[in-house]
Write an enzyme that holds these catalytic residues in place. Structure first.
Site, PDB file in Angstrom:
ATOM      1  N   ARG A  66     -40.423  -4.116  -1.854  1.00 34.92           N
ATOM      2  CA  ARG A  66     -41.642  -5.173  -1.969  1.00 34.92           C
ATOM      3  C   ARG A  66     -42.759  -4.223  -1.428  1.00 34.92           C
ATOM      4  NH1 ARG A  66     -41.163  -8.172  -6.430  1.00 34.92           N
ATOM      5  NH2 ARG A  66     -39.511  -9.629  -6.504  1.00 34.92           N
ATOM      6  N   ALA A  78     -34.941 -13.068 -10.003  1.00 34.49           N
ATOM      7  CA  ALA A  78     -36.319 -13.918 -10.434  1.00 34.49           C
ATOM      8  C   ALA A  78     -37.225 -13.037 -11.422  1.00 34.49           C
ATOM      9  CB  ALA A  78     -36.903 -14.309  -9.055  1.00 34.49           C
ATOM     10  N   GLU A  94     -34.224 -13.103 -17.468  1.00 32.32           N
ATOM     11  CA  GLU A  94     -34.493 -12.406 -16.277  1.00 32.32           C
ATOM     12  C   GLU A  94     -32.846 -12.192 -15.557  1.00 32.32           C
ATOM     13  OE1 GLU A  94     -36.702 -11.013 -14.951  1.00 32.32           O
ATOM     14  OE2 GLU A  94     -38.373 -11.305 -16.126  1.00 32.32           O
ATOM     15  N   GLU A  98     -32.157  -8.361 -15.458  1.00 28.51           N
ATOM     16  CA  GLU A  98     -31.982  -7.585 -13.810  1.00 28.51           C
ATOM     17  C   GLU A  98     -30.658  -7.475 -13.544  1.00 28.51           C
ATOM     18  OE1 GLU A  98     -34.408  -9.956 -11.307  1.00 28.51           O
ATOM     19  OE2 GLU A  98     -36.166  -9.474 -12.337  1.00 28.51           O
ATOM     20  N   GLU A 135     -24.744  -6.218 -20.319  1.00 28.45           N
ATOM     21  CA  GLU A 135     -25.455  -4.933 -19.952  1.00 28.45           C
ATOM     22  C   GLU A 135     -26.977  -5.321 -19.394  1.00 28.45           C
ATOM     23  OE1 GLU A 135     -24.699  -1.590 -19.100  1.00 28.45           O
ATOM     24  OE2 GLU A 135     -23.488  -2.318 -20.456  1.00 28.45           O
TER      25      GLU A 135
HETATM   26 MG   LIG Z   1     -37.548  -9.820 -10.909  1.00 28.04          MG
END
Ligand SMILES: [Mg+2]
Length: 188
Positions: A66, A78, A94, A98, A135
């Site tokens: 971050r 998220a 998401e 992710e 995937e």
């Molecule tokens: Mg994210």
């Protein structure tokens, strides 16, 4: 006791930064006592965070750098809403993008407001169960590592400060407090 009117009324405003996903506004406002001041705030499209539980009690987590903090964080999967995208669609998209997982069962848990002082950001927390591997396909410029941690270990990580991200603390403790954790007693 009667509620007094605490409303602040917008007099005028200017968009001081129009970015890729945030917009920063500076508004002149009228306070309840009639005086004036300035409010600076960020308009945010909204987001979702997902508590994705395996049947064995582990939870899908991510390690991400971050940039504003200059370090990595352990957090829930998220992501931000795309234009006109319902929260549930964002959650499914998401999680897959992710982590590479799809989920058979989805439950909306809560809406949280992580930054009420200077942003209208709202994050919906979702529970995902019945996970199945597909995937992952990360967005360009997105780098993260997926982890599967025992649910109770993530709670311990909140307690000892290894997990501090707001949506992650809220999502995990919501499941701990109201669903009894990742135990088989949690509703399926
Ligand atoms: Mg994210």
């Amino acid at each position: 006791m009667k509620d007094s009117d605490l409303t602040e009324r917008r007099l005028s405003g200017e968009l001081v930064y129009d970015g890729r996903f945030i917009r920063v506004w500076r508004d002149a406002v009228r306070l309840p006592d009639g005086s004036a001041t300035v409010r600076e705030y960020v308009r945010h499209p909204g987001a979702v965070a997902i508590v994705a539980l395996f049947d064995d009690g582990r939870v899908l987590m991510e390690r991400q750098h971050r940039f504003p903090h200059g370090r990595d964080f352990i957090e829930l999967p998220a992501g931000k809403l795309e234009a006109n995208e319902p929260h549930f669609e964002t959650a499914k998209r998401e999680l897959l993008e992710e982590t590479g997982y799809v989920a058979a069962e989805w439950t909306r848990l809560a809406l949280i407001h992580p930054t009420i002082a200077y942003s209208d950001e709202g994050i919906e927390l979702w529970l995902a169960r019945g996970l199945e591997k597909r995937e992952a396909k990360l967005d360009t410029g997105e780098f993260l590592e997926v982890l599967a941690l025992p649910f109770e270990e993530t709670v311990a990580m909140i307690r000892d400060g290894r997990i501090t991200d707001g949506k992650t603390v809220a999502g995990l403790l919501w499941v701990k407090a109201f669903l009894g954790g990742a135990s088989p007693a949690a509703p399926r």
